[in-house]
Every structure is written in C-alpha cells, then in structure tokens.
Design a protein around this motif. Structure first.
Motif, PDB file in Angstrom:
ATOM      1  N   LYS A 175      10.142 -29.929 -30.134  1.00  0.00           N
ATOM      2  CA  LYS A 175      10.805 -29.698 -31.415  1.00  0.00           C
ATOM      3  C   LYS A 175      11.048 -28.232 -31.728  1.00  0.00           C
ATOM      4  CE  LYS A 175       6.538 -30.229 -34.027  1.00  0.00           C
ATOM      5  NZ  LYS A 175       5.875 -31.043 -35.031  1.00  0.00           N
ATOM      6  N   SER A 176      10.528 -27.329 -30.879  1.00  0.00           N
ATOM      7  CA  SER A 176      10.699 -25.895 -31.130  1.00  0.00           C
ATOM      8  C   SER A 176      11.691 -25.222 -30.198  1.00  0.00           C
ATOM      9  CB  SER A 176       9.337 -25.188 -31.018  1.00  0.00           C
ATOM     10  OG  SER A 176       8.426 -25.713 -31.952  1.00  0.00           O
ATOM     11  N   ARG A 177      12.246 -25.966 -29.261  1.00  0.00           N
ATOM     12  CA  ARG A 177      13.183 -25.374 -28.302  1.00  0.00           C
ATOM     13  C   ARG A 177      14.471 -24.939 -29.001  1.00  0.00           C
ATOM     14  NH1 ARG A 177      11.798 -29.939 -23.946  1.00  0.00           N
ATOM     15  NH2 ARG A 177       9.697 -29.186 -23.515  1.00  0.00           N
ATOM     16  N   GLY A 178      15.044 -23.828 -28.512  1.00  0.00           N
ATOM     17  CA  GLY A 178      16.293 -23.325 -29.066  1.00  0.00           C
ATOM     18  C   GLY A 178      16.131 -22.540 -30.354  1.00  0.00           C
ATOM     19  N   LYS A 179      14.894 -22.177 -30.705  1.00  0.00           N
ATOM     20  CA  LYS A 179      14.630 -21.470 -31.957  1.00  0.00           C
ATOM     21  C   LYS A 179      14.116 -20.053 -31.749  1.00  0.00           C
ATOM     22  CE  LYS A 179      13.673 -25.736 -34.422  1.00  0.00           C
ATOM     23  NZ  LYS A 179      12.690 -26.530 -35.161  1.00  0.00           N
ATOM     24  N   GLY A 180      14.217 -19.537 -30.521  1.00  0.00           N
ATOM     25  CA  GLY A 180      13.785 -18.174 -30.254  1.00  0.00           C
ATOM     26  C   GLY A 180      12.307 -18.026 -29.930  1.00  0.00           C
ATOM     27  N   VAL A 181      11.598 -19.141 -29.792  1.00  0.00           N
ATOM     28  CA  VAL A 181      10.162 -19.093 -29.501  1.00  0.00           C
ATOM     29  C   VAL A 181       9.910 -18.498 -28.118  1.00  0.00           C
ATOM     30  CG1 VAL A 181       8.037 -20.449 -29.285  1.00  0.00           C
ATOM     31  CG2 VAL A 181       9.753 -21.076 -31.012  1.00  0.00           C
ATOM     32  N   GLY A 182      10.686 -18.923 -27.132  1.00  0.00           N
ATOM     33  CA  GLY A 182      10.519 -18.407 -25.769  1.00  0.00           C
ATOM     34  C   GLY A 182      10.742 -16.904 -25.696  1.00  0.00           C
ATOM     35  N   LYS A 183      11.765 -16.423 -26.374  1.00  0.00           N
ATOM     36  CA  LYS A 183      12.056 -14.976 -26.382  1.00  0.00           C
ATOM     37  C   LYS A 183      10.905 -14.209 -27.022  1.00  0.00           C
ATOM     38  CE  LYS A 183      15.612 -11.650 -27.749  1.00  0.00           C
ATOM     39  NZ  LYS A 183      14.976 -10.755 -28.704  1.00  0.00           N
ATOM     40  N   LEU A 184      10.405 -14.692 -28.139  1.00  0.00           N
ATOM     41  CA  LEU A 184       9.300 -14.021 -28.820  1.00  0.00           C
ATOM     42  C   LEU A 184       8.042 -14.003 -27.939  1.00  0.00           C
ATOM     43  CD1 LEU A 184       8.354 -12.675 -31.470  1.00  0.00           C
ATOM     44  CD2 LEU A 184       7.643 -14.963 -32.230  1.00  0.00           C
ATOM     45  N   LEU A 185       7.721 -15.133 -27.337  1.00  0.00           N
ATOM     46  CA  LEU A 185       6.563 -15.181 -26.444  1.00  0.00           C
ATOM     47  C   LEU A 185       6.737 -14.251 -25.254  1.00  0.00           C
ATOM     48  CD1 LEU A 185       5.702 -18.972 -26.492  1.00  0.00           C
ATOM     49  CD2 LEU A 185       4.131 -17.113 -27.089  1.00  0.00           C
ATOM     50  N   MET A 186       7.931 -14.247 -24.674  1.00  0.00           N
ATOM     51  CA  MET A 186       8.175 -13.410 -23.498  1.00  0.00           C
ATOM     52  C   MET A 186       8.078 -11.924 -23.854  1.00  0.00           C
ATOM     53  SD  MET A 186       8.737 -13.806 -20.206  1.00  0.00           S
ATOM     54  CE  MET A 186       9.830 -15.099 -19.646  1.00  0.00           C
ATOM     55  N   GLU A 187       8.601 -11.525 -25.002  1.00  0.00           N
ATOM     56  CA  GLU A 187       8.469 -10.129 -25.431  1.00  0.00           C
ATOM     57  C   GLU A 187       6.999  -9.728 -25.510  1.00  0.00           C
ATOM     58  OE1 GLU A 187      12.481  -9.719 -28.230  1.00  0.00           O
ATOM     59  OE2 GLU A 187      10.575 -10.259 -29.167  1.00  0.00           O
ATOM     60  N   HIS A 188       6.203 -10.569 -26.123  1.00  0.00           N
ATOM     61  CA  HIS A 188       4.775 -10.280 -26.248  1.00  0.00           C
ATOM     62  C   HIS A 188       4.070 -10.327 -24.896  1.00  0.00           C
ATOM     63  CE1 HIS A 188       5.459 -10.723 -30.553  1.00  0.00           C
ATOM     64  NE2 HIS A 188       4.267 -10.185 -30.740  1.00  0.00           N
ATOM     65  N   LEU A 189       4.453 -11.278 -24.052  1.00  0.00           N
ATOM     66  CA  LEU A 189       3.826 -11.393 -22.734  1.00  0.00           C
ATOM     67  C   LEU A 189       4.114 -10.150 -21.891  1.00  0.00           C
ATOM     68  CD1 LEU A 189       2.130 -13.298 -20.937  1.00  0.00           C
ATOM     69  CD2 LEU A 189       4.294 -14.127 -19.992  1.00  0.00           C
ATOM     70  N   ILE A 190       5.331  -9.654 -21.936  1.00  0.00           N
ATOM     71  CA  ILE A 190       5.687  -8.434 -21.197  1.00  0.00           C
ATOM     72  C   ILE A 190       4.844  -7.271 -21.704  1.00  0.00           C
ATOM     73  CG2 ILE A 190       7.523  -6.729 -20.825  1.00  0.00           C
ATOM     74  CD1 ILE A 190       9.495  -9.217 -20.855  1.00  0.00           C
ATOM     75  N   HIS A 191       4.763  -7.128 -23.009  1.00  0.00           N
ATOM     76  CA  HIS A 191       3.967  -6.039 -23.602  1.00  0.00           C
ATOM     77  C   HIS A 191       2.492  -6.159 -23.208  1.00  0.00           C
ATOM     78  CE1 HIS A 191       2.707  -3.032 -26.491  1.00  0.00           C
ATOM     79  NE2 HIS A 191       1.806  -3.890 -26.944  1.00  0.00           N
ATOM     80  N   GLU A 192       1.934  -7.335 -23.347  1.00  0.00           N
ATOM     81  CA  GLU A 192       0.518  -7.541 -23.020  1.00  0.00           C
ATOM     82  C   GLU A 192       0.257  -7.363 -21.523  1.00  0.00           C
ATOM     83  OE1 GLU A 192      -2.113  -7.936 -25.139  1.00  0.00           O
ATOM     84  OE2 GLU A 192      -0.604  -7.504 -26.674  1.00  0.00           O
ATOM     85  N   SER A 193       1.195  -7.779 -20.700  1.00  0.00           N
ATOM     86  CA  SER A 193       1.006  -7.630 -19.249  1.00  0.00           C
ATOM     87  C   SER A 193       0.963  -6.153 -18.870  1.00  0.00           C
ATOM     88  CB  SER A 193       2.105  -8.367 -18.467  1.00  0.00           C
ATOM     89  OG  SER A 193       3.365  -7.719 -18.558  1.00  0.00           O
TER      90      SER A 193
END
Length: 163
Positions: free
Chosen positions: A85-103
C-alpha cells in the motif's frame, strides 16, 4: 514520514513487507522470509532502516555484506522493500537516500544490487539514485522452476575512498 533505525521488535511487520515483495515473484530468489535470527546474521548492524508514518512501517532497507573476505569489507548488497500500500509514494527514494548516507558513515565505498529485469520500479529507483548498470548475469538462478536473469547495479561513494 520518518526514517529510523530498525529494531528487533519491528521484525513482524518487516517480515510481512518482505513476504509482499516475495509474492511479486520479481523481488528476490527467496520464497519465504527468514527468521529474525537468520536475517540478523546476514545483514550489517549499521545500515538497517525503517520508513514509517504515524507508527506504521511503510518499508525497510538494509545492507548485507557481499563476502566474508576482508578485502570486500566496504562493499554491501542493498535490500529495499516497500509495503504493497506504500508503493509509488516516494518511500523507496527516501529509504535509499538514508541508506546511502548511512552506508558512507559506516565506511562502505560501494553498494550494489542485483535486480530482476522485470522489476522496473527498482531499476528506475536505482538509476535515479545514481547507481550505474554494470552488467547482466544470465540465468543465474531459478525461482519456481523458472531461470531468472539478474541486472547488476552499483554506486561508488565519492565520500569514502581508497587511500
């Protein structure tokens, strides 16, 4: 929407989202979500993230080591799963931005993904986030008796370098 570190108590919801991804047939070679204990052993401690709104988990992202050999210590494999129910709402982009930063904070110089060709949303997300396509592994594994290709994408950090 906020992004925070994943806690063991999140596992029930995280595993449900994982099973939704498995059900698509193009998110992973896995056919069942592992136990938390097995998942925990397979993923780095530093890069485990949850996206949530009003206490509801919308998706998760994590890194797993690509090898136990020390020379690959700064290379991680990306997992990003978004609830149906959350697909297509920018969740993946937000998670990926944070994952890149944390990595990068954790010292990873390369993060990579293997993506099934039919997973167009994941390919688009990786391209948008600066990953580059590096090749295709043809018929690398079977899922439900069907051979699958895997497209390889990687992102090199410009903040964490080789001395």
């Amino acid at each position: 929407m906020i992004v925070r570190n994943m806690k063991p108590s999140d596992w029930e919801e995280v595993s449900k989202i994982y099973m939704e991804g498995i059900a698509t047939g193009f998110a992973t070679f896995e056919t069942q979500a592992p136990t938390f204990e097995n998942w925990d052993k397979a993923h780095t401690n530093e890069c485990r993230l949850i996206a949530e709104t009003d206490g509801e988990i919308m998706g998760w992202a994590a890194l797993s080591p690509v090898s136990s050999r020390c020379v690959y210590g700064g290379v991680g494999e990306v997992s990003v799963y978004i609830s149906d129910k959350s697909r297509g709402k920018g969740v993946g982009k937000l998670l990926m931005e944070h994952l890149i930063h944390e990595s990068e904070k954790a010292g990873f110089w390369t993060i990579q993904s293997g993506i099934f060709p039919e997973n167009k949303a994941s390919i688009k997300l990786h391209e948008k986030m600066g990953f580059r396509y590096i090749g295709k592994r043809e018929r690398v594994g079977k899922i439900h008796g069907v051979w699958k290709d895997n497209l390889l994408f990687e992102k090199r950090s410009d903040k964490v370098g080789v001395d």
